[in-house]
Write a protein that holds these residues in place. Structure first.
Motif, short mmCIF file in Angstrom:
data_model
loop_
_atom_site.label_atom_id
_atom_site.label_comp_id
_atom_site.label_asym_id
_atom_site.label_seq_id
_atom_site.Cartn_x
_atom_site.Cartn_y
_atom_site.Cartn_z
N LEU A 161 42.05 -7.50 34.69
CA LEU A 161 43.33 -7.97 35.34
C LEU A 161 44.24 -7.73 34.01
O LEU A 161 45.50 -7.24 34.28
CB LEU A 161 43.64 -9.14 35.72
N ARG A 162 43.93 -7.93 32.85
CA ARG A 162 44.63 -7.95 31.41
C ARG A 162 45.96 -8.86 31.40
O ARG A 162 46.18 -9.57 30.49
CB ARG A 162 45.26 -6.40 31.45
N THR A 163 46.54 -9.10 32.43
CA THR A 163 47.70 -10.00 32.41
C THR A 163 47.69 -11.05 33.61
O THR A 163 47.20 -10.68 34.78
CB THR A 163 49.17 -9.60 32.33
N GLY A 164 48.49 -12.31 33.54
CA GLY A 164 48.32 -13.11 34.65
C GLY A 164 49.58 -12.77 35.41
O GLY A 164 50.39 -11.67 35.42
N ILE A 165 50.18 -13.86 36.34
CA ILE A 165 51.46 -13.64 37.02
C ILE A 165 52.23 -14.90 36.52
O ILE A 165 51.79 -15.67 35.74
CB ILE A 165 51.17 -13.85 38.41
N LYS A 166 53.43 -15.14 37.17
CA LYS A 166 54.31 -16.15 36.63
C LYS A 166 53.53 -17.53 36.89
O LYS A 166 53.38 -17.68 37.84
CB LYS A 166 55.57 -16.00 37.37
N GLY A 167 53.66 -18.22 35.65
CA GLY A 167 52.92 -19.54 35.87
C GLY A 167 51.56 -19.67 35.85
O GLY A 167 51.05 -20.78 36.06
N CYS A 168 50.95 -18.63 35.65
CA CYS A 168 49.45 -18.46 35.72
C CYS A 168 48.66 -17.50 34.78
O CYS A 168 49.18 -16.34 35.04
CB CYS A 168 49.23 -18.27 37.22
N ASP A 169 47.99 -17.87 33.75
CA ASP A 169 47.68 -17.01 32.89
C ASP A 169 46.33 -16.17 33.49
O ASP A 169 45.88 -16.23 34.74
CB ASP A 169 47.07 -17.50 31.48
N ALA A 170 45.94 -15.04 32.67
CA ALA A 170 45.00 -14.01 33.29
C ALA A 170 43.71 -14.87 33.78
O ALA A 170 43.20 -14.53 34.96
CB ALA A 170 44.68 -13.07 32.54
N VAL A 171 43.11 -15.68 33.09
CA VAL A 171 42.04 -16.57 33.26
C VAL A 171 42.18 -17.34 34.46
O VAL A 171 41.40 -17.58 35.42
CB VAL A 171 41.45 -17.24 32.10
N SER A 172 43.35 -18.27 34.49
CA SER A 172 43.53 -19.14 35.78
C SER A 172 43.63 -18.17 36.88
O SER A 172 43.27 -18.56 38.04
CB SER A 172 44.78 -19.66 35.44
N LEU A 173 44.31 -16.95 36.85
CA LEU A 173 44.41 -15.98 38.03
C LEU A 173 42.99 -15.63 38.52
O LEU A 173 42.94 -15.51 39.67
CB LEU A 173 45.27 -14.64 37.80
N GLY A 174 42.24 -15.31 37.71
CA GLY A 174 40.88 -14.95 38.04
C GLY A 174 40.18 -15.88 38.80
O GLY A 174 39.31 -15.79 39.61
N ARG A 175 40.36 -17.17 38.16
CA ARG A 175 39.78 -18.51 38.88
C ARG A 175 40.18 -18.64 40.47
O ARG A 175 39.16 -18.88 41.04
CB ARG A 175 39.94 -19.59 38.01
N ARG A 176 41.53 -18.59 40.47
CA ARG A 176 42.24 -18.45 41.53
C ARG A 176 41.53 -17.72 42.66
O ARG A 176 41.50 -17.93 43.96
CB ARG A 176 43.72 -18.43 41.59
N LEU A 177 41.53 -16.23 42.33
CA LEU A 177 41.03 -15.24 43.15
C LEU A 177 39.47 -15.40 43.62
O LEU A 177 39.27 -15.27 44.70
CB LEU A 177 41.05 -13.87 42.45
N ILE A 178 38.91 -16.05 42.87
CA ILE A 178 37.58 -16.19 42.93
C ILE A 178 37.32 -17.11 44.01
O ILE A 178 36.63 -17.35 45.16
CB ILE A 178 36.69 -16.57 41.62
N GLU A 179 38.01 -18.51 43.88
CA GLU A 179 38.11 -19.72 44.88
C GLU A 179 38.50 -19.01 46.38
O GLU A 179 38.15 -19.47 47.22
CB GLU A 179 39.08 -20.66 44.16
N ARG A 180 39.72 -18.29 46.25
CA ARG A 180 40.45 -17.92 47.48
C ARG A 180 39.37 -17.16 48.40
O ARG A 180 39.41 -17.15 49.43
CB ARG A 180 41.68 -17.04 47.09
N PHE A 181 38.64 -16.27 47.61
CA PHE A 181 37.65 -15.29 48.43
C PHE A 181 36.25 -15.84 48.44
O PHE A 181 35.27 -15.14 48.72
CB PHE A 181 37.47 -14.12 47.89
N ASP A 182 36.06 -17.20 48.23
CA ASP A 182 34.87 -17.91 48.22
C ASP A 182 33.71 -17.12 47.45
O ASP A 182 32.58 -17.13 47.68
CB ASP A 182 34.29 -18.06 49.54
N GLY A 183 34.01 -16.62 45.99
CA GLY A 183 33.17 -16.07 45.21
C GLY A 183 33.56 -14.55 44.93
O GLY A 183 34.32 -13.83 45.70
N LEU A 184 32.77 -14.14 43.82
CA LEU A 184 32.98 -12.66 43.22
C LEU A 184 32.81 -11.50 44.42
O LEU A 184 33.40 -10.50 44.70
CB LEU A 184 32.10 -12.16 42.12
N ARG A 185 31.73 -11.73 45.28
CA ARG A 185 31.33 -10.86 46.21
C ARG A 185 32.43 -10.51 47.35
O ARG A 185 32.74 -9.53 47.44
CB ARG A 185 29.96 -11.06 47.21
N GLY A 186 33.13 -11.83 47.87
CA GLY A 186 34.29 -11.47 48.75
C GLY A 186 35.42 -10.88 47.92
O GLY A 186 36.03 -10.15 48.72
#
Length: 221
Positions: free
Chosen positions: A31-56
């Protein structure tokens, strides 16, 4: 003496290898960059949680990804590209290798193709005499509970591709991998019909979001 800055994901990957990074860290590199108030690693973590895992996450379509605030077109395209590259890599292996010698590879490929779909799809993997993949074709697309599969269309395509064998696969959007009686009846009928034109039915896979069940392995072919 100043404290040393912690290594960033890209630096850690180059220094130690990708295998030591967490999934959010690997996503951050893509992803290279995050979004406002959320760095790239935190964004990655949020996305994984939102979709119940990498597969989703990696199975989500463009419309779903674009609906996430802040994700945007560029990041959506990056995620879609990862999933497609994974499918192509698996397909490439089946085209150069012996399908019967790599049943897990076949399962992974079919899961990548079908496991995330919200309605039932059926596809056929047409193989040559060395059991290498010639091509994959969608056979039918149905409702949440049923898809209409016509053996004559499968046979027609098999003859067109000069296939010596094929593997049938369809998904169960319910997440239950147990074959229905209709699945078993179709398998028996298709096997007999294909035998009339010297095409061998090697397997019928029932696919869910978490993997695939082989009717051949269960002695139900």
């Amino acid at each position: 003496m100043s404290r040393q800055e912690p290594e960033r994901p890209r630096e850690r990957l180059l220094a130690h290898g990708a295998h030591i990074l967490t999934s959010p860290e690997l996503l951050a590199i893509v992803l290279r960059t995050g979004i406002k108030g959320c760095d790239a690693v935190s964004l990655g973590r949020r996305l994984i949680e939102r979709f119940d895992g990498l597969r989703g996450l990696l199975s989500a379509d463009a419309q779903t990804l674009l609906a996430i605030p802040g994700l945007g077109v560029a990041k959506t395209c990056e995620l879609l590209a990862i999933n497609e590259l994974n499918r192509r890599a698996l397909e490439e292996g089946l085209k150069t290798g012996h399908a019967l010698n790599q049943p897990q590879h076949v399962k992974h490929y079919c899961t990548a193709k079908l496991g995330h779909l919200p309605v039932e799809h059926c596809m056929a993997l047409y193989l040559d005499s060395q059991f290498r993949l010639i091509t994959t074709e969608e056979i039918s697309r149905g409702t949440l509970t049923q898809a209409s599969v016509y053996p004559r269309e499968i046979i027609k395509a098999g003859l067109k591709h000069h296939a010596a064998a094929l593997i049938l696969a369809h998904n169960h959007p319910s997440g239950l991998a147990e074959p229905s009686e209709a699945d078993l009846t179709l398998t028996r009928h298709l096997k007999k019909a294909l035998a009339l034109v010297d095409i061998r039915l090697l397997d019928h896979l029932i696919v869910t979001g978490t993997g695939a069940v082989s009717l051949a392995e269960r002695g139900q072919l």
